[in-house]
Enzyme design. Structure first.
Site, PDB file in Angstrom:
ATOM      1  N   GLU A 137       0.822  -1.207   0.000  1.00  0.00           N
ATOM      2  CA  GLU A 137       0.000   0.000   0.000  1.00  0.00           C
ATOM      3  C   GLU A 137       0.861   1.264   0.000  1.00  0.00           C
ATOM      4  OE1 GLU A 137      -3.238  -2.222   2.860  1.00  0.00           O
ATOM      5  OE2 GLU A 137      -1.903  -0.721   3.688  1.00  0.00           O
ATOM      6  N   ASP A 139     -11.713  -7.504  -0.142  1.00  0.00           N
ATOM      7  CA  ASP A 139     -12.375  -8.818  -0.044  1.00  0.00           C
ATOM      8  C   ASP A 139     -13.680  -8.617   0.720  1.00  0.00           C
ATOM      9  OD1 ASP A 139      -9.985  -8.697   2.179  1.00  0.00           O
ATOM     10  OD2 ASP A 139     -11.856  -9.431   3.030  1.00  0.00           O
TER      11      ASP A 139
HETATM   12  N1  SAH Z   1      -1.319 -12.051   4.019  1.00  0.00           N
HETATM   13  C1  SAH Z   1      -0.897 -10.790   4.541  1.00  0.00           C
HETATM   14  C2  SAH Z   1      -1.577 -10.532   5.865  1.00  0.00           C
HETATM   15  C3  SAH Z   1      -2.760  -9.713   5.666  1.00  0.00           C
HETATM   16  S1  SAH Z   1      -3.632  -9.308   7.088  1.00  0.00           S
HETATM   17  C4  SAH Z   1       0.584 -10.766   4.684  1.00  0.00           C
HETATM   18  O1  SAH Z   1       1.186 -11.826   4.755  1.00  0.00           O
HETATM   19  O2  SAH Z   1       1.160  -9.694   4.719  1.00  0.00           O
HETATM   20  C5  SAH Z   1      -4.842  -8.277   6.370  1.00  0.00           C
HETATM   21  C6  SAH Z   1      -4.528  -6.796   6.281  1.00  0.00           C
HETATM   22  O3  SAH Z   1      -5.515  -6.179   5.480  1.00  0.00           O
HETATM   23  C7  SAH Z   1      -4.610  -6.089   7.619  1.00  0.00           C
HETATM   24  O4  SAH Z   1      -3.750  -4.994   7.625  1.00  0.00           O
HETATM   25  C8  SAH Z   1      -6.098  -5.682   7.722  1.00  0.00           C
HETATM   26  O5  SAH Z   1      -6.242  -4.388   8.279  1.00  0.00           O
HETATM   27  C9  SAH Z   1      -6.602  -5.672   6.283  1.00  0.00           C
HETATM   28  N2  SAH Z   1      -7.734  -6.574   5.953  1.00  0.00           N
HETATM   29  C10 SAH Z   1      -8.150  -6.790   4.674  1.00  0.00           C
HETATM   30  N3  SAH Z   1      -9.166  -7.671   4.653  1.00  0.00           N
HETATM   31  C11 SAH Z   1      -9.408  -8.039   5.941  1.00  0.00           C
HETATM   32  C12 SAH Z   1     -10.315  -8.970   6.546  1.00  0.00           C
HETATM   33  N4  SAH Z   1     -11.152  -9.694   5.812  1.00  0.00           N
HETATM   34  N5  SAH Z   1     -10.280  -9.117   7.898  1.00  0.00           N
HETATM   35  C13 SAH Z   1      -9.408  -8.394   8.651  1.00  0.00           C
HETATM   36  N6  SAH Z   1      -8.498  -7.519   8.116  1.00  0.00           N
HETATM   37  C14 SAH Z   1      -8.494  -7.328   6.778  1.00  0.00           C
END
Ligand code: SAH
Length: 253
Positions: A13, A217
């Site tokens: 981001e 998502d």
């Molecule tokens: N796979 C990623 C981890 C992502 S965690 C990695 O390895 O880096 C998800 C991130 O996106 C967090 O910063 C959260 O704020 C946001 N996010 C997006 N979709 C989300 C969801 N369904 N539930 C919780 N956080 C979500």
């Protein structure tokens, strides 16, 4: 002029933003790299918080204490919760709740103990400008993102929503958990993992705070796939376009 802090949770981001900062200089703060410089003629501080409430809260606190930032804006992605909040839409937060805070029966579920409050509002002026910038970007999206990519991600005429966002230390990625959150918090537009923590820190210090999330998502069984595709193909471009428009607006107002 006190700097504006821009915090993002994920590298993807912030990638686009780093290139936009003029006179960029990187400083190490604990285990974090903070980029200082100026953007549209205003001092800015840009930092990756990493994921979750603790990471976000310590980042915000350190920026306030060490860089004397005058306001904080958080940018990131989130899972859509309310009906009609779809992948590619933007959600501008007016308030936050920690959906996983639970000190019951001592305090009502989701109330932050010893604050006497469950909801932490964002700053109305900053939030309104962010909403205007988000609307501008979505109205001219083809300028920023290839229409083929949008089509593949099923992003059709994305919208801006304004309202409650909920945060917790969980990536919500099952339809069951998503439905349970919708039932407990019917007003919640989106779920993410950092915003409420930064809102609480800003409340503690009296610092104006605003937050915008692009929906990556729907926090359901398809969330993991949708999230990964969105992050790689779209998130970074949305973020730099949006914050660029926001910075330009703050100078013209
Ligand atoms: N796979 C990623 C981890 C992502 S965690 C990695 O390895 O880096 C998800 C991130 O996106 C967090 O910063 C959260 O704020 C946001 N996010 C997006 N979709 C989300 C969801 N369904 N539930 C919780 N956080 C979500």
């Amino acid at each position: 002029m006190r700097p504006i802090a821009i915090i993002g949770a994920m590298q993807e981001e912030l990638a686009g933003l780093r290139h936009a900062i003029e006179g960029a200089h990187t400083i190490t703060m604990g285990s974090r790299q903070v980029t200082t410089g100026s953007w549209h003629g205003h001092p800015v501080v840009l930092v990756l918080s990493r994921i979750g409430k603790v990471a976000a809260a310590t980042t915000a606190t350190a920026l306030i204490e060490r860089f004397d930032v005058g306001e904080i804006v958080f940018t990131g992605v989130a899972g859509g919760l309310a009906p009609g909040v779809n992948v590619g839409d933007m959600v501008v937060a007016t308030e936050f709740i920690q959906h996983d805070m639970d000190a019951s029966p001592l305090f009502p579920p989701m109330e932050v103990p010893l604050y006497g409050q469950t909801r932490f509002p964002t700053d109305p002026d900053l939030t309104q400008r962010l909403e205007l910038a988000a609307t501008d970007i979505l109205n001219n999206l083809a300028q920023w993102i290839d229409s083929k990519v949008l089509h593949e991600l099923h992003v059709h005429s994305p919208k801006v929503h304004t309202g409650l966002v909920v945060s917790g230390d969980r990536f919500v990625s099952t339809s069951r958990e998503c439905q349970s959150l919708q039932t407990r918090l019917p007003q919640a537009l989106a779920v993410e993992m950092e915003g409420a923590a930064v809102a609480q820190v800003c409340h503690d210090y009296g610092i104006p705070f605003a937050a915008v999330r692009t929906i990556s998502d729907r926090a359901d069984d398809a969330a993991t796939n949708d999230f990964n595709r969105f992050i790689h193909e779209v998130a970074s471009r949305y973020t730099s376009a949006l914050l660029g428009a926001w910075m330009a607006k703050r100078l013209s107002s």
